[in-house]
Design a protein around this motif. Structure first.
Motif, PDB file in Angstrom:
ATOM      1  N   THR A  66       0.824  -1.207   0.000  1.00  0.00           N
ATOM      2  CA  THR A  66       0.000   0.000   0.000  1.00  0.00           C
ATOM      3  C   THR A  66       0.863   1.263   0.000  1.00  0.00           C
ATOM      4  O   THR A  66       0.494   2.270  -0.608  1.00  0.00           O
ATOM      5  CB  THR A  66      -0.977   0.017   1.177  1.00  0.00           C
ATOM      6  OG1 THR A  66      -0.238  -0.055   2.408  1.00  0.00           O
ATOM      7  CG2 THR A  66      -1.964  -1.131   1.094  1.00  0.00           C
ATOM      8  N   ALA A  67       2.011   1.189   0.663  1.00  0.00           N
ATOM      9  CA  ALA A  67       2.932   2.331   0.643  1.00  0.00           C
ATOM     10  C   ALA A  67       3.495   2.528  -0.760  1.00  0.00           C
ATOM     11  O   ALA A  67       3.656   3.668  -1.222  1.00  0.00           O
ATOM     12  CB  ALA A  67       4.053   2.125   1.654  1.00  0.00           C
ATOM     13  N   GLY A  78       0.200  12.171  -9.282  1.00  0.00           N
ATOM     14  CA  GLY A  78      -0.201  13.414  -8.636  1.00  0.00           C
ATOM     15  C   GLY A  78      -1.238  13.174  -7.557  1.00  0.00           C
ATOM     16  O   GLY A  78      -1.777  12.069  -7.418  1.00  0.00           O
ATOM     17  N   VAL A  79      -1.497  14.219  -6.813  1.00  0.00           N
ATOM     18  CA  VAL A  79      -2.408  14.128  -5.671  1.00  0.00           C
ATOM     19  C   VAL A  79      -3.585  15.069  -5.900  1.00  0.00           C
ATOM     20  O   VAL A  79      -3.426  16.292  -5.950  1.00  0.00           O
ATOM     21  CB  VAL A  79      -1.676  14.483  -4.355  1.00  0.00           C
ATOM     22  CG1 VAL A  79      -2.635  14.397  -3.180  1.00  0.00           C
ATOM     23  CG2 VAL A  79      -0.475  13.567  -4.144  1.00  0.00           C
ATOM     24  N   THR A  80      -4.745  14.470  -6.073  1.00  0.00           N
ATOM     25  CA  THR A  80      -6.006  15.201  -6.210  1.00  0.00           C
ATOM     26  C   THR A  80      -7.050  14.415  -5.411  1.00  0.00           C
ATOM     27  O   THR A  80      -6.794  13.273  -5.014  1.00  0.00           O
ATOM     28  CB  THR A  80      -6.453  15.267  -7.682  1.00  0.00           C
ATOM     29  OG1 THR A  80      -6.799  13.941  -8.123  1.00  0.00           O
ATOM     30  CG2 THR A  80      -5.373  15.869  -8.583  1.00  0.00           C
ATOM     31  N   PRO A  81      -8.206  14.996  -5.188  1.00  0.00           N
ATOM     32  CA  PRO A  81      -9.245  14.199  -4.524  1.00  0.00           C
ATOM     33  C   PRO A  81      -9.521  12.879  -5.249  1.00  0.00           C
ATOM     34  O   PRO A  81      -9.700  11.836  -4.620  1.00  0.00           O
ATOM     35  CB  PRO A  81     -10.466  15.127  -4.545  1.00  0.00           C
ATOM     36  CG  PRO A  81      -9.870  16.497  -4.503  1.00  0.00           C
ATOM     37  CD  PRO A  81      -8.633  16.402  -5.365  1.00  0.00           C
ATOM     38  N   ALA A  87      -6.185   5.672  -5.306  1.00  0.00           N
ATOM     39  CA  ALA A  87      -5.083   4.971  -4.637  1.00  0.00           C
ATOM     40  C   ALA A  87      -5.584   4.165  -3.448  1.00  0.00           C
ATOM     41  O   ALA A  87      -5.125   3.040  -3.212  1.00  0.00           O
ATOM     42  CB  ALA A  87      -4.013   5.965  -4.200  1.00  0.00           C
ATOM     43  N   SER A  88      -6.519   4.714  -2.700  1.00  0.00           N
ATOM     44  CA  SER A  88      -7.077   3.983  -1.557  1.00  0.00           C
ATOM     45  C   SER A  88      -7.817   2.737  -1.998  1.00  0.00           C
ATOM     46  O   SER A  88      -7.656   1.656  -1.417  1.00  0.00           O
ATOM     47  CB  SER A  88      -8.013   4.894  -0.751  1.00  0.00           C
ATOM     48  OG  SER A  88      -7.285   5.958  -0.193  1.00  0.00           O
ATOM     49  N   ASN A 108      -2.038   3.969   4.452  1.00  0.00           N
ATOM     50  CA  ASN A 108      -0.738   4.356   3.883  1.00  0.00           C
ATOM     51  C   ASN A 108      -0.820   5.242   2.644  1.00  0.00           C
ATOM     52  O   ASN A 108      -0.111   6.248   2.578  1.00  0.00           O
ATOM     53  CB  ASN A 108       0.128   3.128   3.622  1.00  0.00           C
ATOM     54  CG  ASN A 108       0.605   2.480   4.890  1.00  0.00           C
ATOM     55  OD1 ASN A 108       0.538   3.058   5.968  1.00  0.00           O
ATOM     56  ND2 ASN A 108       1.083   1.258   4.783  1.00  0.00           N
ATOM     57  N   PRO A 109      -1.626   4.902   1.638  1.00  0.00           N
ATOM     58  CA  PRO A 109      -1.661   5.791   0.475  1.00  0.00           C
ATOM     59  C   PRO A 109      -2.067   7.227   0.837  1.00  0.00           C
ATOM     60  O   PRO A 109      -1.476   8.183   0.344  1.00  0.00           O
ATOM     61  CB  PRO A 109      -2.691   5.141  -0.451  1.00  0.00           C
ATOM     62  CG  PRO A 109      -2.679   3.710  -0.064  1.00  0.00           C
ATOM     63  CD  PRO A 109      -2.441   3.710   1.423  1.00  0.00           C
ATOM     64  N   LEU A 110      -3.055   7.356   1.712  1.00  0.00           N
ATOM     65  CA  LEU A 110      -3.482   8.698   2.122  1.00  0.00           C
ATOM     66  C   LEU A 110      -2.364   9.436   2.846  1.00  0.00           C
ATOM     67  O   LEU A 110      -2.061  10.592   2.533  1.00  0.00           O
ATOM     68  CB  LEU A 110      -4.717   8.612   3.021  1.00  0.00           C
ATOM     69  CG  LEU A 110      -5.988   8.080   2.371  1.00  0.00           C
ATOM     70  CD1 LEU A 110      -7.079   7.906   3.410  1.00  0.00           C
ATOM     71  CD2 LEU A 110      -6.437   8.984   1.249  1.00  0.00           C
TER      72      LEU A 110
END
Length: 154
Positions: A66-67, A78-81, A87-88, A108-110
């Motif tokens: 998960t990491a 990238g990181v978006t909502p 990813a979760s 972990n992903p969060l």
């Protein structure tokens, strides 16, 4: 041994594991050794050690897989909502498909995406921390069962 003794020894084991990781973080400059999901890992490893979710394979591989997803998303997507959700969900699916389900690893992903962690995060705290949790858990739980066996024969 009664439930109070088991609870006390389990709590002490969790304190030792978290304490070792916290101490390592304070004594070295090697990076992080501790992350919040390990608190929930301690509940499983020390509180319900016979649970399939608390087995070494699940703890170590669940956290690592998960990491890896979290770092991959940070590095390449990238990181978006939307990607946080994706990813979760992917982390849950990967743990289920690989039979390495460990609920605390679902965070972990969060954690990784929201804090922008790099590939080194996979080694410390994730891999080394998960191994320490498992090793201390094995020592405490083997000792607990040994003590139970001798106490029952008195």
């Amino acid at each position: 041994m009664n439930q109070y003794g088991i609870a006390l020894i389990s709590g002490l084991g969790a304190a030792v594991a978290i304490g070792l990781l916290s101490l390592a973080e304070n004594l070295t400059s090697a990076g992080l050794w501790l992350m919040a999901p390990f608190g929930a890992t301690a509940v499983l490893v020390f509180g319900v050690p016979d649970s399939p979710l608390a087995q070494p394979r699940n703890v170590i591989a669940g956290h690592l897989l998960t990491a890896l997803i979290g770092v991959f998303f940070v590095s390449f997507i990238g990181v978006t909502p939307f990607t946080l959700a994706l990813a979760s969900g992917l982390a849950v699916s990967v743990m289920l498909l690989t039979k390495t389900t460990h609920p605390p690893a679902g965070a972990n992903p969060l954690l990784i995406m929201l804090t922008g962690q790099s590939w080194s995060f996979l080694i410390t705290p994730v891999l080394i921390g998960a191994v320490v949790m498992v090793l201390v858990g094995q020592l405490v739980n083997k000792g607990l069962w040994r003590w139970r066996g001798t106490a029952g024969s008195r």
